[in-house]
Write a protein that holds these residues in place. Structure first.
Motif, PDB file in Angstrom:
ATOM      1  N   ARG A 262       0.884  -1.135  -0.072  1.00  0.00           N
ATOM      2  CA  ARG A 262       0.243   0.140   0.121  1.00  0.00           C
ATOM      3  C   ARG A 262       0.926   1.280   0.097  1.00  0.00           C
ATOM      4  N   ALA A 263       2.046   1.353   0.681  1.00  0.00           N
ATOM      5  CA  ALA A 263       2.849   2.237   0.546  1.00  0.00           C
ATOM      6  C   ALA A 263       3.718   2.579  -0.622  1.00  0.00           C
ATOM      7  N   LEU A 264       3.852   1.519  -1.261  1.00  0.00           N
ATOM      8  CA  LEU A 264       4.521   1.677  -2.575  1.00  0.00           C
ATOM      9  C   LEU A 264       3.387   2.214  -3.655  1.00  0.00           C
ATOM     10  N   ALA A 265       2.297   1.459  -3.566  1.00  0.00           N
ATOM     11  CA  ALA A 265       1.095   2.241  -4.350  1.00  0.00           C
ATOM     12  C   ALA A 265       0.942   3.605  -4.260  1.00  0.00           C
ATOM     13  N   ARG A 266       0.976   4.133  -3.139  1.00  0.00           N
ATOM     14  CA  ARG A 266       0.915   5.308  -2.745  1.00  0.00           C
ATOM     15  C   ARG A 266       1.808   6.332  -3.366  1.00  0.00           C
ATOM     16  N   ARG A 267       3.021   5.845  -3.364  1.00  0.00           N
ATOM     17  CA  ARG A 267       4.235   6.539  -4.025  1.00  0.00           C
ATOM     18  C   ARG A 267       4.074   6.547  -5.612  1.00  0.00           C
ATOM     19  N   THR A 268       3.601   5.347  -6.074  1.00  0.00           N
ATOM     20  CA  THR A 268       3.302   5.311  -7.483  1.00  0.00           C
ATOM     21  C   THR A 268       2.526   6.263  -8.100  1.00  0.00           C
ATOM     22  N   ARG A 269       1.312   6.204  -7.139  1.00  0.00           N
ATOM     23  CA  ARG A 269       0.381   7.036  -7.638  1.00  0.00           C
ATOM     24  C   ARG A 269       0.544   8.571  -7.982  1.00  0.00           C
ATOM     25  N   GLN A 270       1.476   9.046  -6.922  1.00  0.00           N
ATOM     26  CA  GLN A 270       1.896  10.469  -7.037  1.00  0.00           C
ATOM     27  C   GLN A 270       3.298  10.480  -7.619  1.00  0.00           C
ATOM     28  N   GLY A 271       3.941   9.479  -8.307  1.00  0.00           N
ATOM     29  CA  GLY A 271       5.040   9.846  -9.013  1.00  0.00           C
ATOM     30  C   GLY A 271       6.288  10.034  -8.001  1.00  0.00           C
ATOM     31  N   ILE A 272       6.400   9.395  -6.692  1.00  0.00           N
ATOM     32  CA  ILE A 272       7.460   9.859  -6.085  1.00  0.00           C
ATOM     33  C   ILE A 272       8.401   8.571  -5.781  1.00  0.00           C
ATOM     34  N   ALA A 273       9.769   9.005  -6.359  1.00  0.00           N
ATOM     35  CA  ALA A 273      10.520   8.237  -6.674  1.00  0.00           C
ATOM     36  C   ALA A 273      11.307   7.644  -5.022  1.00  0.00           C
ATOM     37  N   LEU A 274      11.705   6.259  -5.059  1.00  0.00           N
ATOM     38  CA  LEU A 274      12.404   5.832  -3.762  1.00  0.00           C
ATOM     39  C   LEU A 274      13.717   6.548  -3.418  1.00  0.00           C
TER      40      LEU A 274
ATOM     41  N   ALA B 220      12.409  22.248  14.170  1.00  0.00           N
ATOM     42  CA  ALA B 220      11.959  21.337  15.166  1.00  0.00           C
ATOM     43  C   ALA B 220      11.772  19.882  14.403  1.00  0.00           C
ATOM     44  N   ILE B 221      12.097  18.960  15.445  1.00  0.00           N
ATOM     45  CA  ILE B 221      12.183  17.554  14.939  1.00  0.00           C
ATOM     46  C   ILE B 221      10.919  17.097  14.295  1.00  0.00           C
ATOM     47  N   ALA B 222       9.735  17.543  15.114  1.00  0.00           N
ATOM     48  CA  ALA B 222       8.455  17.305  14.358  1.00  0.00           C
ATOM     49  C   ALA B 222       8.350  17.879  13.186  1.00  0.00           C
ATOM     50  N   SER B 223       8.709  19.059  12.954  1.00  0.00           N
ATOM     51  CA  SER B 223       8.432  19.770  11.702  1.00  0.00           C
ATOM     52  C   SER B 223       9.228  19.333  10.518  1.00  0.00           C
ATOM     53  N   ARG B 224      10.444  18.895  10.855  1.00  0.00           N
ATOM     54  CA  ARG B 224      11.232  17.986   9.901  1.00  0.00           C
ATOM     55  C   ARG B 224      10.690  16.893   9.547  1.00  0.00           C
ATOM     56  N   ALA B 225      10.122  16.126  10.460  1.00  0.00           N
ATOM     57  CA  ALA B 225       9.447  14.723  10.425  1.00  0.00           C
ATOM     58  C   ALA B 225       8.145  15.038   9.462  1.00  0.00           C
ATOM     59  N   ALA B 226       7.391  15.925   9.659  1.00  0.00           N
ATOM     60  CA  ALA B 226       6.077  16.299   8.912  1.00  0.00           C
ATOM     61  C   ALA B 226       6.540  16.614   7.335  1.00  0.00           C
ATOM     62  N   VAL B 227       7.662  17.369   7.281  1.00  0.00           N
ATOM     63  CA  VAL B 227       8.009  17.699   5.724  1.00  0.00           C
ATOM     64  C   VAL B 227       8.292  16.282   5.106  1.00  0.00           C
ATOM     65  N   THR B 228       8.902  15.477   5.854  1.00  0.00           N
ATOM     66  CA  THR B 228       9.350  14.128   4.909  1.00  0.00           C
ATOM     67  C   THR B 228       8.119  13.216   4.788  1.00  0.00           C
ATOM     68  N   ALA B 229       7.029  13.389   5.811  1.00  0.00           N
ATOM     69  CA  ALA B 229       6.067  12.571   5.653  1.00  0.00           C
ATOM     70  C   ALA B 229       5.269  13.155   4.456  1.00  0.00           C
ATOM     71  N   ALA B 230       5.105  14.380   3.986  1.00  0.00           N
ATOM     72  CA  ALA B 230       4.440  14.948   3.110  1.00  0.00           C
ATOM     73  C   ALA B 230       5.144  14.515   1.881  1.00  0.00           C
ATOM     74  N   ARG B 231       6.539  14.656   1.795  1.00  0.00           N
ATOM     75  CA  ARG B 231       7.301  14.241   0.627  1.00  0.00           C
ATOM     76  C   ARG B 231       7.229  12.533   0.265  1.00  0.00           C
ATOM     77  N   VAL B 232       6.879  11.810   0.849  1.00  0.00           N
ATOM     78  CA  VAL B 232       6.815  10.357   0.597  1.00  0.00           C
ATOM     79  C   VAL B 232       5.167  10.115   0.367  1.00  0.00           C
ATOM     80  N   GLY B 233       4.338  11.507   0.183  1.00  0.00           N
ATOM     81  CA  GLY B 233       3.071  11.313  -0.294  1.00  0.00           C
ATOM     82  C   GLY B 233       1.869  10.968   0.879  1.00  0.00           C
ATOM     83  N   MET B 234       2.374  11.551   2.016  1.00  0.00           N
ATOM     84  CA  MET B 234       1.227  11.401   3.000  1.00  0.00           C
ATOM     85  C   MET B 234       0.718  13.041   3.322  1.00  0.00           C
TER      86      MET B 234
END
Length: 562
Positions: free
Chosen positions: A61-73, A314-328
């Motif tokens: 499911r995580a891989l499919a979410r990336r594929t839908r949004q064109g997000i490369a590993l 902030a740790i949480a802000s850096r984490a949230a940015v990455t979460a968005a970049r992987v498609g969430m």
């Protein structure tokens, strides 16, 4: 955490059942002060994991979410090198709690002497202390909740939640068939007591829509404990008891995570947020709803400053940015600092790719406690607003009440955003945010009080589907008549008119009390608007039925005076 606020996992399984958590090393020495630390590794060289075989650490499911949004590993997706973790665990007196793919780090607990030994390892780049010892228990922000209502009220299936759902178009969204089906939402909070026993959440268990739970504070799967803030927030999203209460995404699938420890306030909770986000990523979650925020900590941990609210510190802000970049899609509360000396949003609401939600009243006006923007680097925040003052919530007892806080505006909005994304699954995360902002009441003139304003699901949907708008399919016409605030304590009432009533030259209104006695009769001019004042005059406490009609149609709505 101001209820408006950390962890790290190694190689989560593709099935994304409870995380494959690191095992403990030798017990820490009892004679020294043991604290938690974030240990950063130098690189991921020599890791046995490969981007060509992502199924070893990401679910289908995580891989499919990336594929839908064109997000490369990318290398950030690779788990921490197990050999590096083994080296840290081999140091006497250390316990490894979690590891972080995104930060290439590990959360450990040990004393200062052991930490010095860890720092000498060639695989370790640096360390950051996450907590400083025990403090007196913290309690929820007094603006977070209020006592349950003395008498339950109902407005069709939504009960007292009708107004807050109607305000952002969630009622129309549900009428159009989008209630979160097939979408996964992770809720980060301080506890969910009673959720597994409450009637309003029974469909979650009957339909097996609790996909997983994890308590990152205690490192167990039990989340039906601790502080009830999570229960209250979850009710605005997942509540599903027709005739009593309906949340904004009552048919979504949920993952419930405790990341917040209200007994103290330290950056370790941000680390819990990070690890929970990585777990959510690996499991294939679509939306994160986080009614948490960080700015000040218990001494001697160092507070953030407003200058740190730049989305990169902030740790949480850096984490949230990455979460968005992987498609969430990360939906986070703006904070309850509007009346305080801090005034501004808190982390991770400062992240540029996060949908930051402020609070308004039932009258669609800024709630005084809701934090203001901009970010320290000048970006507009909050992005949007939803009702957060006198928001309808459900307590662990099952009683329906009201609460104040951006903590409630956040999940109310997250549920609508979930349904919107369900209706437009080809969109990327940032496109979801862009369409919602374009559908805001202040879309052409955003500010740092309400952001882009109050969004409309129908408007956002029609912008995303210009060739197949909801109105042409009859969905918008199915929008029911509404009244707000409901219940009210003497405030001025307003009608939210259905499409069928908006263009009538005159509206005839009759109000009946609970015994069926006509107590008011008046005529209104709708003038093509969606909302009109309802001048009821003084009314006694109780339930009333309001009948609104034109020459062609008649509709009914109920409301309560407290």
């Amino acid at each position: 955490m101001r209820f408006s606020h950390f962890l790290l996992l190694a190689g989560l399984s593709a099935a994304a059942s409870p995380p494959a958590l690191a095992t403990a090393g030798p017990p820490p020495r009892a004679t020294a002060t043991v604290r938690k630390h974030l240990i950063y590794f130098t690189n991921k060289a020599g890791t046995p994991f490969s981007l060509s075989q992502p199924q070893a650490f990401l679910s289908a499911r995580a891989l499919a979410r990336r594929t839908r949004q064109g997000i490369a590993l990318k290398p950030r997706d690779l788990p921490v090198n197990p050999a590096y973790v083994a080296q840290v665990k081999a140091v006497a007196g250390v316990r490894v709690w979690y590891t972080s793919r995104w930060f290439n780090a590990a959360v450990v607990s040990c004393d200062s002497t052991t930490l010095a030994s860890i720092r000498t390892l060639s695989c370790v780049q640096g360390a950051q202390t996450l907590n400083r010892g025990q403090n007196a228990p913290r309690h929820p922000d007094p603006e977070t909740s209020t006592a349950p209502a003395q008498r339950p009220a109902s407005a069709a299936d939504y009960g007292t939640a009708f107004g807050q759902a109607q305000m952002i178009g969630a009622v129309s969204m549900h009428s159009a068939g989008f209630r979160g089906e097939g979408m996964q939402v992770a809720v980060f909070d301080a506890g969910f007591p009673g959720v597994n026993q409450m009637a309003v959440f029974a469909p979650l268990f009957q339909e097996q829509r609790i996909a997983s739970t994890f308590n990152f504070v205690d490192k167990t799967a039990d989340v039906y404990q601790r502080n009830d803030h999570g229960t209250l927030c979850l009710s605005t999203l997942a509540g599903n008891q027709p005739g009593t209460y309906l949340g904004t995404a009552p048919k979504a699938t949920y993952r419930l995570f405790i990341t917040e420890d209200i007994n103290s306030e330290h950056p370790v909770e941000e680390a819990n947020w990070l690890v929970a986000a990585e777990y959510a990523d690996s499991a294939g979650v679509d939306v994160i709803s986080s009614s948490l925020g960080y700015n000040t900590f218990d001494a001697p941990s160092t507070d953030y400053t407003y200058a740190d609210m730049n989305g990169r510190t902030a740790i949480a802000s850096r984490a949230a940015v990455t979460a968005a970049r992987v498609g969430m899609l990360v939906v986070n509360s703006a904070g309850n600092e509007g009346n305080s000396g801090w005034h501004y949003i808190t982390a991770p609401a400062d992240a540029d790719s996060v949908l930051t939600v402020g609070a308004v009243t039932a009258q669609r006006e800024h709630a005084s406690f809701s934090s203001y923007g901009p970010t320290a680097d000048g970006r507009i925040k909050p992005n949007m607003v939803a009702q957060g003052q006198a928001a309808a919530i459900v307590y662990p007892s099952g009683a329906v009440g009201t609460g104040n806080g951006t903590s409630f505006a956040c999940p109310i909005m997250a549920g609508m955003a979930t349904g919107f994304w369900q209706s437009s699954p080809a969109l990327k995360v940032q496109e979801v945010i862009r369409y919602l902002q374009s559908a805001g009441s202040q879309a052409t003139s955003p500010d740092n009080t309400l952001g882009y304003g109050i969004p409309s699901f129908v408007t956002a949907y029609n912008l995303a589907h210009p060739n197949n708008p909801l109105a042409s399919a009859g969905a918008a016409a199915a929008e029911p008549l509404g009244v707000y605030p409901n219940p009210s304590r003497g405030e001025e009432l307003h009608l939210h008119l259905s499409s069928a009533l908006r263009m009538a030259p005159a509206l005839y209104v009759r109000i009946f009390d609970a015994r069926g006695t006509l107590v008011r009769e008046l005529q209104l001019n709708a003038a093509g608007t969606a909302d009109v004042a309802l001048p009821t005059g003084p009314l006694a406490r109780g339930m009333y039925t309001c009948v609104v009609g034109s020459a062609r149609t008649q509709q009914t709505v109920r409301f309560v005076r407290l």
